[in-house]
Design a protein around this motif. Structure first.
Motif, PDB file in Angstrom:
ATOM      1  N   PHE A  24       0.840  -1.205   0.000  1.00 30.37           N
ATOM      2  CA  PHE A  24       0.000   0.000   0.000  1.00 30.37           C
ATOM      3  C   PHE A  24       0.869   1.247   0.000  1.00 30.37           C
ATOM      4  O   PHE A  24       0.615   2.196  -0.744  1.00 30.37           O
ATOM      5  CB  PHE A  24      -0.918   0.008   1.214  1.00 30.37           C
ATOM      6  N   CYS A  25       1.903   1.271   0.844  1.00 31.95           N
ATOM      7  CA  CYS A  25       2.787   2.445   0.919  1.00 31.95           C
ATOM      8  C   CYS A  25       3.472   2.689  -0.418  1.00 31.95           C
ATOM      9  O   CYS A  25       3.616   3.838  -0.859  1.00 31.95           O
ATOM     10  CB  CYS A  25       3.833   2.248   2.018  1.00 31.95           C
ATOM     11  N   THR A  27       2.377   1.795  -3.459  1.00 29.81           N
ATOM     12  CA  THR A  27       1.391   2.289  -4.420  1.00 29.81           C
ATOM     13  C   THR A  27       1.057   3.748  -4.157  1.00 29.81           C
ATOM     14  O   THR A  27       0.994   4.569  -5.078  1.00 29.81           O
ATOM     15  CB  THR A  27       0.109   1.447  -4.341  1.00 29.81           C
ATOM     16  N   THR A  28       0.835   4.080  -2.881  1.00 22.90           N
ATOM     17  CA  THR A  28       0.486   5.449  -2.530  1.00 22.90           C
ATOM     18  C   THR A  28       1.621   6.410  -2.855  1.00 22.90           C
ATOM     19  O   THR A  28       1.391   7.506  -3.385  1.00 22.90           O
ATOM     20  CB  THR A  28       0.124   5.546  -1.037  1.00 22.90           C
ATOM     21  N   LEU A  32       1.463   9.524  -5.447  1.00 19.83           N
ATOM     22  CA  LEU A  32       1.740  10.865  -4.948  1.00 19.83           C
ATOM     23  C   LEU A  32       3.021  11.447  -5.534  1.00 19.83           C
ATOM     24  O   LEU A  32       3.490  12.493  -5.107  1.00 19.83           O
ATOM     25  CB  LEU A  32       1.836  10.843  -3.422  1.00 19.83           C
ATOM     26  N   GLU A  78      -6.496   0.143   1.693  1.00 15.14           N
ATOM     27  CA  GLU A  78      -6.994   1.513   1.651  1.00 15.14           C
ATOM     28  C   GLU A  78      -8.146   1.697   2.640  1.00 15.14           C
ATOM     29  O   GLU A  78      -8.216   2.666   3.379  1.00 15.14           O
ATOM     30  CB  GLU A  78      -7.492   1.875   0.241  1.00 15.14           C
ATOM     31  N   LEU A 197      -9.173   5.996  -3.924  1.00 14.80           N
ATOM     32  CA  LEU A 197      -7.742   6.075  -3.630  1.00 14.80           C
ATOM     33  C   LEU A 197      -7.267   7.516  -3.518  1.00 14.80           C
ATOM     34  O   LEU A 197      -6.301   7.805  -2.810  1.00 14.80           O
ATOM     35  CB  LEU A 197      -6.936   5.342  -4.703  1.00 14.80           C
ATOM     36  N   THR A 200      -8.118   8.369   0.217  1.00 14.09           N
ATOM     37  CA  THR A 200      -7.211   7.730   1.167  1.00 14.09           C
ATOM     38  C   THR A 200      -5.765   8.171   0.941  1.00 14.09           C
ATOM     39  O   THR A 200      -4.985   8.262   1.888  1.00 14.09           O
ATOM     40  CB  THR A 200      -7.302   6.196   1.057  1.00 14.09           C
ATOM     41  N   GLY A 201      -5.420   8.465  -0.320  1.00 14.75           N
ATOM     42  CA  GLY A 201      -4.059   8.914  -0.605  1.00 14.75           C
ATOM     43  C   GLY A 201      -3.758  10.255   0.039  1.00 14.75           C
ATOM     44  O   GLY A 201      -2.663  10.466   0.576  1.00 14.75           O
ATOM     45  N   ALA A 204      -3.370   9.630   3.754  1.00 11.83           N
ATOM     46  CA  ALA A 204      -2.081   8.980   4.014  1.00 11.83           C
ATOM     47  C   ALA A 204      -0.941   9.990   3.920  1.00 11.83           C
ATOM     48  O   ALA A 204      -0.002   9.966   4.729  1.00 11.83           O
ATOM     49  CB  ALA A 204      -1.853   7.834   3.030  1.00 11.83           C
ATOM     50  N   HIS A 205      -1.013  10.885   2.939  1.00  8.32           N
ATOM     51  CA  HIS A 205       0.015  11.925   2.803  1.00  8.32           C
ATOM     52  C   HIS A 205       0.020  12.826   4.028  1.00  8.32           C
ATOM     53  O   HIS A 205       1.081  13.192   4.552  1.00  8.32           O
ATOM     54  CB  HIS A 205      -0.255  12.745   1.542  1.00  8.32           C
TER      55      HIS A 205
END
Length: 354
Positions: A24-25, A27-28, A32, A78, A197, A200-201, A204-205
């Motif tokens: 996940f990290c 992909t994110t 980004l 996510e 995404l 959630t992205g 997450a950022h």
């Protein structure tokens, strides 16, 4: 107490493997536009992060943004990441109602002053008594909730730009959140609905970096809205060759030709639909046979009709890409016409070669 657990502890208790978490990290970070070297740092920061308090306000909307997020393709990392913010107030998802629900919102604001996030979906009506929650107008609730917030994230086009509620003739006086709140950091995640995404992205950022991501001139995250859908569309070669579907059931449509003449707004729309896609990357509207309706752009409902081709003025309105796209379409159409004429001449001169 669960509220004191770090995100890493919560993930482990939910049975999420280290491998899935790092995936996940990775992909994110990629979405980004962060380098591969940022993945370990993101994983470490997210693992040690504590859940930020989130107050989710729903005003003039259809609940589609919440549905898109909760029905993305759970259970996914996510979804788990989103579960591990402290969602203290959400009209659709909260168990509490009435006075207890409003008490939860007030408590979250008081206990997390200066640190909580406000997520908003839906436009804000300015006409008095048009829309109220617990006797509180949407406008008043927004101002109260935003007062001590760290930042505001607008989920969907309605909160970001006014969306359908603000479309002409706009009887409720609907406006975007940014038209009301001008003293807080705001990030817009438009779309009708937006890609899960992207939501959630951004969160997450924020958890990783302690700040919102880089935004474009419309307040959208560059990572998800920095590219034109037209440029990433798999039908682009047909556009460049001037091969367009004229109706939804003609030969061109069956061959997967460009949908520009059927109203596709991809040339003027910026979003990640063409490469992130929906339903675990299965498809997106253009791939399923329908043109882009431009839902991540301001005032898309008033753009002249979903099935009307984008007029020349929209292309040339300060957009070099738009002008280039028009030139490309004209060149492609001309090339296709010349090819057909050449083929016709060959057939006329030598029927055996036709």
């Amino acid at each position: 107490m669960a509220s004191e657990w770090t995100l890493g502890e919560l993930l482990r208790r939910q049975g999420v493997s280290r491998r899935a978490f790092l995936k996940f990290c990775s992909t994110t970070a990629s979405l980004l536009a962060l380098p591969a070297s940022a993945v370990p740092a993101m994983a470490e920061a997210l693992s040690a992060a504590r859940r930020p308090s989130v107050i989710w306000l729903s005003f003039q909307e259809c609940t589609g943004c919440t549905e898109a997020l909760t029905r993305s393709h759970a259970p996914t990392i996510e979804g788990l990441i989103f579960d591990f913010v402290s969602l203290d107030y959400h009209h659709t998802l909260q168990a509490a109602s009435g006075r207890a629900a409003e008490a939860a919102r007030e408590a979250a604001q008081h206990e997390n002053a200066g640190r909580y996030l406000v997520l908003v979906d839906g436009a804000v009506p300015l006409v008095e008594h048009c829309s109220t929650i617990a006797g509180i107008s949407n406008l008043q609730m927004l101002k109260e909730s935003a007062r001590d917030a760290a930042a505001i994230i607008n989920v969907g086009t309605c909160s970001a730009y006014g969306g359908l509620p603000m479309a002409q003739p706009n009887p409720t006086g609907a406006v975007a959140v940014g038209d009301v709140i001008t003293d807080k950091p705001i990030v817009n995640i438009p779309g009708c609905p937006p890609l899960p995404l992207a939501i959630t992205g951004v969160i997450a950022h924020y958890l990783t970096m302690g700040r919102l991501p880089e935004l474009d001139h419309l307040g959208r995250p560059q990572a998800f809205y920095g590219e034109n859908i037209h440029d990433r569309c798999y039908r682009r070669p047909f556009y460049d060759r001037g091969e367009f579907a004229e109706t939804f059931d003609d030969e061109g449509a069956r061959k997967g030709w460009c949908l520009y003449k059927l109203g596709c707004k991809a040339p003027i729309t910026y979003n990640a639909c063409a490469h992130v896609k929906w339903n675990q990357g299965v498809s997106f509207p253009i791939q399923s046979g329908h043109g882009c309706i431009g839902c991540s752009e301001p005032r898309f409902w008033d753009a002249g009709g979903i099935y009307a081709s984008v007029p020349r003025g929209r292309f040339e309105d300060g957009s070099k890409l738009g002008a280039a796209a028009l030139a490309g379409a004209a060149l492609g159409a001309g090339t296709a016409l010349l090819a057909r004429r050449r083929k016709a001449r060959v057939a006329e001169d030598d029927p055996a070669k036709s």
